[in-house]
Design a protein around this motif. Structure first.
Motif, PDB file in Angstrom:
ATOM      1  N   ASP A  88       0.822  -1.213   0.000  1.00 11.32           N
ATOM      2  CA  ASP A  88       0.000   0.000   0.000  1.00 11.32           C
ATOM      3  C   ASP A  88       0.854   1.261   0.000  1.00 11.32           C
ATOM      4  O   ASP A  88       0.555   2.226  -0.705  1.00 11.32           O
ATOM      5  CB  ASP A  88      -0.970  -0.008   1.184  1.00 11.32           C
ATOM      6  N   ASP A  89       1.959   1.260   0.778  1.00 12.00           N
ATOM      7  CA  ASP A  89       2.873   2.399   0.790  1.00 12.00           C
ATOM      8  C   ASP A  89       3.532   2.576  -0.583  1.00 12.00           C
ATOM      9  O   ASP A  89       3.682   3.704  -1.063  1.00 12.00           O
ATOM     10  CB  ASP A  89       3.961   2.229   1.853  1.00 12.00           C
ATOM     11  N   ALA A  90       3.929   1.467  -1.201  1.00 12.52           N
ATOM     12  CA  ALA A  90       4.564   1.533  -2.521  1.00 12.52           C
ATOM     13  C   ALA A  90       3.588   2.090  -3.556  1.00 12.52           C
ATOM     14  O   ALA A  90       3.965   2.927  -4.390  1.00 12.52           O
ATOM     15  CB  ALA A  90       5.059   0.153  -2.942  1.00 12.52           C
ATOM     16  N   ILE A  91       2.349   1.649  -3.511  1.00 15.89           N
ATOM     17  CA  ILE A  91       1.343   2.136  -4.455  1.00 15.89           C
ATOM     18  C   ILE A  91       1.133   3.639  -4.276  1.00 15.89           C
ATOM     19  O   ILE A  91       1.095   4.390  -5.245  1.00 15.89           O
ATOM     20  CB  ILE A  91       0.025   1.353  -4.297  1.00 15.89           C
ATOM     21  N   ARG A  92       1.035   4.082  -3.032  1.00 16.88           N
ATOM     22  CA  ARG A  92       0.864   5.520  -2.782  1.00 16.88           C
ATOM     23  C   ARG A  92       2.055   6.314  -3.327  1.00 16.88           C
ATOM     24  O   ARG A  92       1.897   7.382  -3.910  1.00 16.88           O
ATOM     25  CB  ARG A  92       0.685   5.791  -1.289  1.00 16.88           C
ATOM     26  N   ALA A  93       3.262   5.784  -3.154  1.00 20.43           N
ATOM     27  CA  ALA A  93       4.461   6.485  -3.620  1.00 20.43           C
ATOM     28  C   ALA A  93       4.530   6.545  -5.151  1.00 20.43           C
ATOM     29  O   ALA A  93       5.094   7.489  -5.708  1.00 20.43           O
ATOM     30  CB  ALA A  93       5.715   5.800  -3.071  1.00 20.43           C
ATOM     31  N   LEU A  94       3.944   5.558  -5.826  1.00 21.90           N
ATOM     32  CA  LEU A  94       4.020   5.489  -7.288  1.00 21.90           C
ATOM     33  C   LEU A  94       2.796   6.058  -7.999  1.00 21.90           C
ATOM     34  O   LEU A  94       2.861   6.336  -9.200  1.00 21.90           O
ATOM     35  CB  LEU A  94       4.235   4.040  -7.726  1.00 21.90           C
ATOM     36  N   ASP A  95       1.687   6.219  -7.282  1.00 23.24           N
ATOM     37  CA  ASP A  95       0.469   6.749  -7.915  1.00 23.24           C
ATOM     38  C   ASP A  95       0.752   8.082  -8.603  1.00 23.24           C
ATOM     39  O   ASP A  95       1.408   8.964  -8.037  1.00 23.24           O
ATOM     40  CB  ASP A  95      -0.650   6.930  -6.881  1.00 23.24           C
TER      41      ASP A  95
END
Length: 139
Positions: A88-95
């Protein structure tokens, strides 16, 4: 007897080395294995203990994009994946910085209890890669 040791490197051919360097080094934050010299038209990016070489090709034919459904894609190399601690943190950083293949993360579970949460994306050329949060059961 042949004794393969480890995967050493992978290559991507692209008509635009800088665009992929900007993605893998700039967007994903991966370091260089060797100093990058743009005029040489290649780069070596560190992927943990594997090196990703990005080489220039004169061909401008598009990459055939894969899907996240293995049973539907043509045979051949599919993708590679980066392990992350928290998907979830990775997705937020890449969104907003990457083109996601699926609208939501995918979950997969093996009968032994090992399970993965992951989400596929495309690099700027259309090669598919994943961020994945593995939960491995050790016997």
């Amino acid at each position: 007897m042949l004794k393969l040791k480890r995967l050493d490197n992978m290559d991507i051919l692209t008509p635009d080395v800088k665009r992929l360097v900007d993605f893998y080094h700039g967007t994903l934050g991966l370091g260089f294995f060797l100093p990058y010299e743009a005029e040489e038209h290649w780069a070596a990016i560190e992927l943990g203990n594997v090196t990703l070489y990005i080489f220039r090709t004169e061909s401008t034919a598009p990459v055939e994009r894969r899907t996240a459904i293995n049973l539907k894609d043509k045979p051949g190399f599919d993708s590679f994946a980066f392990e992350v601690e928290n998907l979830d943190d990775a997705i937020r950083a890449l969104d907003g910085k990457v083109q996601w293949v699926t609208d939501e993360p995918i979950e997969w579970q093996h009968p032994n209890g090992t399970h993965y949460r992951y989400r596929p994306m495309f690099d700027p050329d259309g090669n598919m890669l994943y961020v994945t949060e593995p939960h491995k059961v050790h016997a």
